[in-house]
Design a protein around this motif. Structure first.
Motif, mmCIF file in Angstrom:
data_model
loop_
_atom_site.group_PDB
_atom_site.id
_atom_site.type_symbol
_atom_site.label_atom_id
_atom_site.label_comp_id
_atom_site.label_asym_id
_atom_site.label_seq_id
_atom_site.Cartn_x
_atom_site.Cartn_y
_atom_site.Cartn_z
ATOM 1 N N MET A 1 43.259 20.599 -34.538
ATOM 2 C CA MET A 1 43.061 20.379 -35.925
ATOM 3 C C MET A 1 42.322 21.665 -36.545
ATOM 4 N N GLU A 2 42.974 22.000 -37.778
ATOM 5 C CA GLU A 2 42.641 23.301 -38.332
ATOM 6 C C GLU A 2 41.096 23.230 -38.911
ATOM 7 N N LEU A 3 40.239 24.239 -39.233
ATOM 8 C CA LEU A 3 38.957 24.085 -39.441
ATOM 9 C C LEU A 3 38.737 23.459 -40.720
ATOM 10 N N GLU A 4 39.478 23.905 -41.803
ATOM 11 C CA GLU A 4 39.234 23.105 -43.022
ATOM 12 C C GLU A 4 39.396 21.382 -42.933
ATOM 13 N N VAL A 124 14.464 25.827 -37.804
ATOM 14 C CA VAL A 124 15.238 24.358 -38.037
ATOM 15 C C VAL A 124 16.313 24.611 -38.679
ATOM 16 N N GLN A 125 16.669 25.787 -39.618
ATOM 17 C CA GLN A 125 17.885 26.072 -40.141
ATOM 18 C C GLN A 125 19.255 26.173 -38.816
ATOM 19 N N SER A 126 18.668 26.655 -37.761
ATOM 20 C CA SER A 126 19.676 27.205 -36.804
ATOM 21 C C SER A 126 19.847 25.796 -35.991
ATOM 22 N N LEU A 127 18.820 24.846 -35.952
ATOM 23 C CA LEU A 127 19.138 23.474 -35.322
ATOM 24 C C LEU A 127 20.203 22.929 -36.253
ATOM 25 N N GLY A 128 20.178 22.812 -37.581
ATOM 26 C CA GLY A 128 20.895 22.273 -38.344
ATOM 27 C C GLY A 128 22.579 22.738 -37.969
ATOM 28 N N ALA A 129 22.674 24.113 -38.065
ATOM 29 C CA ALA A 129 23.841 24.610 -37.752
ATOM 30 C C ALA A 129 24.360 24.114 -36.284
ATOM 31 N N ALA A 130 23.813 24.044 -35.346
ATOM 32 C CA ALA A 130 23.938 23.648 -34.149
ATOM 33 C C ALA A 130 24.574 22.101 -34.203
ATOM 34 N N LEU A 131 23.853 21.357 -34.893
ATOM 35 C CA LEU A 131 24.228 19.811 -34.890
ATOM 36 C C LEU A 131 25.847 19.612 -35.916
ATOM 37 N N GLN A 132 25.863 20.736 -36.724
ATOM 38 C CA GLN A 132 26.966 20.699 -37.480
ATOM 39 C C GLN A 132 28.181 21.194 -36.593
ATOM 40 N N ASN A 133 28.001 22.058 -35.715
ATOM 41 C CA ASN A 133 29.023 22.603 -34.820
ATOM 42 C C ASN A 133 29.342 21.359 -33.988
ATOM 43 N N LEU A 134 28.278 20.435 -33.359
ATOM 44 C CA LEU A 134 28.526 19.626 -32.451
ATOM 45 C C LEU A 134 29.497 18.556 -33.263
ATOM 46 N N GLN A 135 29.147 18.010 -34.244
ATOM 47 C CA GLN A 135 29.754 17.082 -34.892
ATOM 48 C C GLN A 135 31.233 17.488 -35.405
ATOM 49 N N LEU A 136 31.490 18.639 -35.729
ATOM 50 C CA LEU A 136 32.882 19.051 -36.297
ATOM 51 C C LEU A 136 33.686 19.070 -34.875
ATOM 52 N N LEU A 137 33.061 19.627 -33.790
ATOM 53 C CA LEU A 137 34.126 19.575 -32.539
ATOM 54 C C LEU A 137 34.277 18.100 -31.994
ATOM 55 N N ALA A 138 33.258 17.146 -32.301
ATOM 56 C CA ALA A 138 33.405 15.884 -31.877
ATOM 57 C C ALA A 138 34.667 15.268 -32.700
ATOM 58 N N HIS A 139 34.775 15.412 -33.953
ATOM 59 C CA HIS A 139 35.679 15.040 -34.913
ATOM 60 C C HIS A 139 37.039 15.553 -34.409
ATOM 61 N N ALA A 140 37.078 16.688 -34.118
ATOM 62 C CA ALA A 140 38.451 17.354 -33.746
ATOM 63 C C ALA A 140 38.771 16.751 -32.377
ATOM 64 N N ARG A 141 37.914 16.146 -31.633
ATOM 65 C CA ARG A 141 38.435 15.796 -30.228
ATOM 66 C C ARG A 141 38.518 14.161 -30.311
ATOM 67 N N GLY A 142 38.545 13.717 -31.626
ATOM 68 C CA GLY A 142 38.991 12.359 -32.163
ATOM 69 C C GLY A 142 38.020 11.279 -31.874
#
Length: 200
Positions: A1-4, A124-142
């Motif tokens: 899956m492309e990043l965009e 706190v901002q770093s935690l938000g970035a970590a959770l975004q990474n997690l959710q984006l990869l989850a989406h890319a994995r279906g």
């Protein structure tokens, strides 16, 4: 899956088909979270995979606080019962439930409140970035995922129920699973760029 495609396609998924999320996928998601930018080359996030027993302890502790809050808001008893049962079922039924904690133990011990507050904001901002990474990869994995900020409203109850170290601050629950094929996310409105993007 492309990043965009991953960014535009990620949605909050609130209903899953019940399939188990493999442990190797859980590790991939945690690794993606750990790649987020963080202050001072730290890793100020902790992700806890909640077992069935831990979920029951967590739900009981959180619901005691929620009930008091709702009753204090003069919410009708039947509405209190409905909300608590809906939350209970979601947390117990999610194929994978993670608790994301902020760990400030590596923060710089500034002597003044102004800089300590700024330091905390960075973490706190770093935690938000970590959770975004997690959710984006989850989406890319279906997979689908959904953030729940409920622990923020009852941090001490969560910490006590799960016997967390003192420096771990419960922040978000993350539901993860394979989306129910019948589930349709809410329509996402177009962003109001004229409001959020300015040049000065």
């Amino acid at each position: 899956m492309e990043l965009e495609e991953a960014i535009r396609g990620r949605r909050s998924v609130r209903r899953f088909d019940g399939r188990r999320v493999a442990s190797e996928v859980v590790r991939e998601l945690a690794e993606a979270a750990a790649l987020a930018p963080a202050p001072h080359h730290t890793h100020p996030w902790r992700l806890i995979v909640l077992s069935a027993d831990a979920r029951h302890r967590l739900v009981e502790a959180m619901q005691d606080v929620w009930r008091r809050d709702l009753e204090g808001d003069d919410t009708p008893p039947e509405e209190v019962a409905r909300r608590l049962e809906r939350s209970r079922r979601r947390l117990l039924d999610a194929p994978l439930l993670l608790l994301a904690c902020l760990d400030m133990s590596q923060a710089h011990p500034w002597p003044d409140e102004r800089r300590r507050r700024a330091e905390r904001d960075m973490f706190v901002q770093s935690l938000g970035a970590a959770l975004q990474n997690l959710q984006l990869l989850a989406h890319a994995r279906g997979l689908g995922s959904c953030l729940l900020g409920a622990p923020l409203f009852c941090q001490e109850a969560v910490r006590e129920a799960l016997l967390l170290p003192p420096s771990w601050e419960p922040m978000f629950l993350v539901e993860v699973g394979y989306p129910d094929p019948c589930y349709r996310p809410r329509v996402r409105p177009s962003p109001a760029l004229e409001t959020i993007l300015r040049e000065i």
